[in-house]
Design an enzyme around this catalytic site. Structure first.
Site, PDB file in Angstrom:
ATOM      1  N   LYS A 115       0.832  -1.219   0.000  1.00 49.68           N
ATOM      2  CA  LYS A 115       0.000   0.000   0.000  1.00 49.68           C
ATOM      3  C   LYS A 115       0.864   1.266   0.000  1.00 49.68           C
ATOM      4  O   LYS A 115       0.586   2.210  -0.730  1.00 49.68           O
ATOM      5  CB  LYS A 115      -0.915   0.045   1.234  1.00 49.68           C
ATOM      6  CG  LYS A 115      -1.975  -1.031   1.270  1.00 49.68           C
ATOM      7  CD  LYS A 115      -2.989  -0.754   2.358  1.00 49.68           C
ATOM      8  CE  LYS A 115      -2.445  -0.775   3.766  1.00 49.68           C
ATOM      9  NZ  LYS A 115      -1.907  -2.077   4.207  1.00 49.68           N
ATOM     10  N   ARG A 130      -9.942   1.000   8.502  1.00 48.67           N
ATOM     11  CA  ARG A 130      -9.553  -0.390   8.760  1.00 48.67           C
ATOM     12  C   ARG A 130     -10.649  -1.153   9.491  1.00 48.67           C
ATOM     13  O   ARG A 130     -10.490  -2.347   9.749  1.00 48.67           O
ATOM     14  CB  ARG A 130      -8.286  -0.421   9.608  1.00 48.67           C
ATOM     15  CG  ARG A 130      -6.995  -0.621   8.795  1.00 48.67           C
ATOM     16  CD  ARG A 130      -5.850  -0.485   9.754  1.00 48.67           C
ATOM     17  NE  ARG A 130      -4.689  -1.222   9.393  1.00 48.67           N
ATOM     18  CZ  ARG A 130      -3.556  -0.652   8.952  1.00 48.67           C
ATOM     19  NH1 ARG A 130      -3.492   0.636   8.758  1.00 48.67           N
ATOM     20  NH2 ARG A 130      -2.499  -1.397   8.697  1.00 48.67           N
ATOM     21  N   ARG A 138      11.331  -6.306   4.330  1.00 51.61           N
ATOM     22  CA  ARG A 138      10.844  -4.939   4.236  1.00 51.61           C
ATOM     23  C   ARG A 138      11.674  -3.996   5.108  1.00 51.61           C
ATOM     24  O   ARG A 138      12.039  -4.332   6.227  1.00 51.61           O
ATOM     25  CB  ARG A 138       9.386  -4.923   4.671  1.00 51.61           C
ATOM     26  CG  ARG A 138       8.703  -3.612   4.404  1.00 51.61           C
ATOM     27  CD  ARG A 138       7.258  -3.849   4.291  1.00 51.61           C
ATOM     28  NE  ARG A 138       6.594  -3.718   5.580  1.00 51.61           N
ATOM     29  CZ  ARG A 138       5.358  -3.293   5.708  1.00 51.61           C
ATOM     30  NH1 ARG A 138       4.658  -2.975   4.636  1.00 51.61           N
ATOM     31  NH2 ARG A 138       4.802  -3.220   6.886  1.00 51.61           N
ATOM     32  N   ARG A 177      10.785  -2.227  10.627  1.00 57.95           N
ATOM     33  CA  ARG A 177       9.742  -1.735  11.531  1.00 57.95           C
ATOM     34  C   ARG A 177       9.580  -2.647  12.747  1.00 57.95           C
ATOM     35  O   ARG A 177       9.761  -3.856  12.640  1.00 57.95           O
ATOM     36  CB  ARG A 177       8.402  -1.649  10.785  1.00 57.95           C
ATOM     37  CG  ARG A 177       8.284  -0.393   9.980  1.00 57.95           C
ATOM     38  CD  ARG A 177       7.068  -0.376   9.088  1.00 57.95           C
ATOM     39  NE  ARG A 177       5.843  -0.876   9.689  1.00 57.95           N
ATOM     40  CZ  ARG A 177       4.636  -0.734   9.142  1.00 57.95           C
ATOM     41  NH1 ARG A 177       4.509  -0.088   7.992  1.00 57.95           N
ATOM     42  NH2 ARG A 177       3.568  -1.220   9.713  1.00 57.95           N
ATOM     43  N   ARG A 226      -1.068  -9.337  12.716  1.00 55.39           N
ATOM     44  CA  ARG A 226      -1.618  -8.259  11.883  1.00 55.39           C
ATOM     45  C   ARG A 226      -2.469  -8.829  10.746  1.00 55.39           C
ATOM     46  O   ARG A 226      -3.483  -8.253  10.378  1.00 55.39           O
ATOM     47  CB  ARG A 226      -0.480  -7.387  11.330  1.00 55.39           C
ATOM     48  CG  ARG A 226       0.211  -6.596  12.441  1.00 55.39           C
ATOM     49  CD  ARG A 226       1.454  -5.919  11.953  1.00 55.39           C
ATOM     50  NE  ARG A 226       1.160  -4.857  11.005  1.00 55.39           N
ATOM     51  CZ  ARG A 226       2.019  -4.407  10.104  1.00 55.39           C
ATOM     52  NH1 ARG A 226       3.211  -4.926  10.002  1.00 55.39           N
ATOM     53  NH2 ARG A 226       1.674  -3.428   9.310  1.00 55.39           N
TER      54      ARG A 226
HETATM   55  P1  AMP Z   1       0.467   0.558   8.717  1.00 53.22           P
HETATM   56  O1  AMP Z   1       1.712   1.350   8.537  1.00 53.22           O
HETATM   57  O2  AMP Z   1      -0.682   1.099   7.904  1.00 53.22           O
HETATM   58  O3  AMP Z   1       0.667  -0.914   8.515  1.00 53.22           O
HETATM   59  O4  AMP Z   1       0.017   0.755  10.256  1.00 53.22           O
HETATM   60  C1  AMP Z   1       0.855   0.343  11.332  1.00 53.22           C
HETATM   61  C2  AMP Z   1       0.037   0.186  12.600  1.00 53.22           C
HETATM   62  O5  AMP Z   1      -0.573   1.448  12.947  1.00 53.22           O
HETATM   63  C3  AMP Z   1      -1.134  -0.793  12.508  1.00 53.22           C
HETATM   64  O6  AMP Z   1      -0.745  -2.133  12.684  1.00 53.22           O
HETATM   65  C4  AMP Z   1      -2.020  -0.276  13.632  1.00 53.22           C
HETATM   66  O7  AMP Z   1      -1.507  -0.641  14.905  1.00 53.22           O
HETATM   67  C5  AMP Z   1      -1.871   1.240  13.513  1.00 53.22           C
HETATM   68  N1  AMP Z   1      -2.884   1.793  12.558  1.00 53.22           N
HETATM   69  C6  AMP Z   1      -2.652   2.359  11.343  1.00 53.22           C
HETATM   70  N2  AMP Z   1      -3.801   2.728  10.765  1.00 53.22           N
HETATM   71  C7  AMP Z   1      -4.785   2.383  11.619  1.00 53.22           C
HETATM   72  C8  AMP Z   1      -6.208   2.466  11.582  1.00 53.22           C
HETATM   73  N3  AMP Z   1      -6.864   2.990  10.528  1.00 53.22           N
HETATM   74  N4  AMP Z   1      -6.910   2.013  12.651  1.00 53.22           N
HETATM   75  C9  AMP Z   1      -6.285   1.490  13.740  1.00 53.22           C
HETATM   76  N5  AMP Z   1      -4.952   1.355  13.828  1.00 53.22           N
HETATM   77  C10 AMP Z   1      -4.192   1.791  12.782  1.00 53.22           C
END
Ligand code: AMP
Length: 227
Positions: free
Chosen positions: A29, A104, A139, A172, A183
């Site tokens: 993404k 989400r 990654r 990360r 996840r």
């Molecule tokens: P990402 O970089 O989009 O994979 O997000 C990393 C982490 O941030 C996720 O695993 C969640 O813990 C938190 N996070 C990001 N976006 C959301 C969302 N829309 N709702 C809840 N938690 C989020």
């Protein structure tokens, strides 16, 4: 599937400019969001990047938030909804944006509908879990600007250094195997039902993300009417 037929995309009209990029963690993404933003000259709105940026503050609140991330869990809806609402109201989102990582959950999607924002298109990146697990171990992200890389599929020009800002690349905290599995579980149970939500509104298009970055980018850009 004929994408244009499935959502009545008329390529003689303007490209969609308010887009949700949807997909499992590790589907690409972040990378595809940057490609669309460059192609359409719109801003990326990444909740993950916004949260990681704010975690640098390390107040008790942020420390609590980082526990959710390290455990591979979603942050509470109310916090994320407030965060995104404020961001979408800013001037630079008026003419378009790509939402990466939001919504989400169904309640986040409903909250987005209640903000005065009309989404033109939802692109769902499709990839099997086994491939995600394989990819995520390689990654890396820039420790300063968050630009995503991969040690095999999307290498920086200089090893371990960000092409954009020269920052050091890091793994990360939520990219370890057990957290990735957690996840993916959260994605399938809470986030994937959103596909039906947007399919019913006839704005969802699925794109395979199992090829390399160039192939996926070409499919994604075709979907928004850019060849
Ligand atoms: P990402 O970089 O989009 O994979 O997000 C990393 C982490 O941030 C996720 O695993 C969640 O813990 C938190 N996070 C990001 N976006 C959301 C969302 N829309 N709702 C809840 N938690 C989020």
């Amino acid at each position: 599937m004929n994408l244009s037929q499935s959502i009545n995309l008329d390529h003689t009209k303007k490209s969609p400019r308010k887009i949700i990029l949807f997909g499992a963690p590790g589907a690409g993404k972040g990378t595809q969001t940057k490609e669309i933003c460059n192609a359409l000259s719109v801003h990326a709105v990444s909740t993950g990047d916004m949260i990681r940026q704010s975690l640098k503050n390390s107040t008790p609140f942020e420390q609590k938030m980082s526990l959710y991330i390290k455990a591979g869990k979603l942050l509470p809806d109310a916090i994320i909804i407030d965060l995104i609402k404020e961001r979408l109201l800013t001037q630079d989102c008026k003419n378009g944006f790509v939402l990466d990582g939001f919504p989400r959950t169904i309640s986040q999607a409903k909250a987005l509908e209640n903000m005065d924002v009309k989404i033109d298109l939802v692109i769902s990146l499709e990839i099997k879990d086994s491939l995600i697990i394989k990819r995520m171990s390689g990654r890396r992200v820039c420790s300063i600007c968050g630009m995503p890389y991969h040690i095999v599929y999307n290498k920086p020009k200089v090893e371990n250094i960000c092409d954009v800002c020269g920052g050091r690349l890091i793994k990360r905290v939520d990219d370890g195997l057990s957290v990735i599995k957690q996840r993916l579980e959260v994605y399938h149970s809470l986030t994937e039902p959103l596909k039906d939500f947007y399919r019913k509104k006839r704005i969802l298009v699925s794109v395979t993300a199992e090829g390399d970055v160039v192939e996926t980018t070409s499919l994604v850009l075709k979907t928004i009417g850019i060849d």
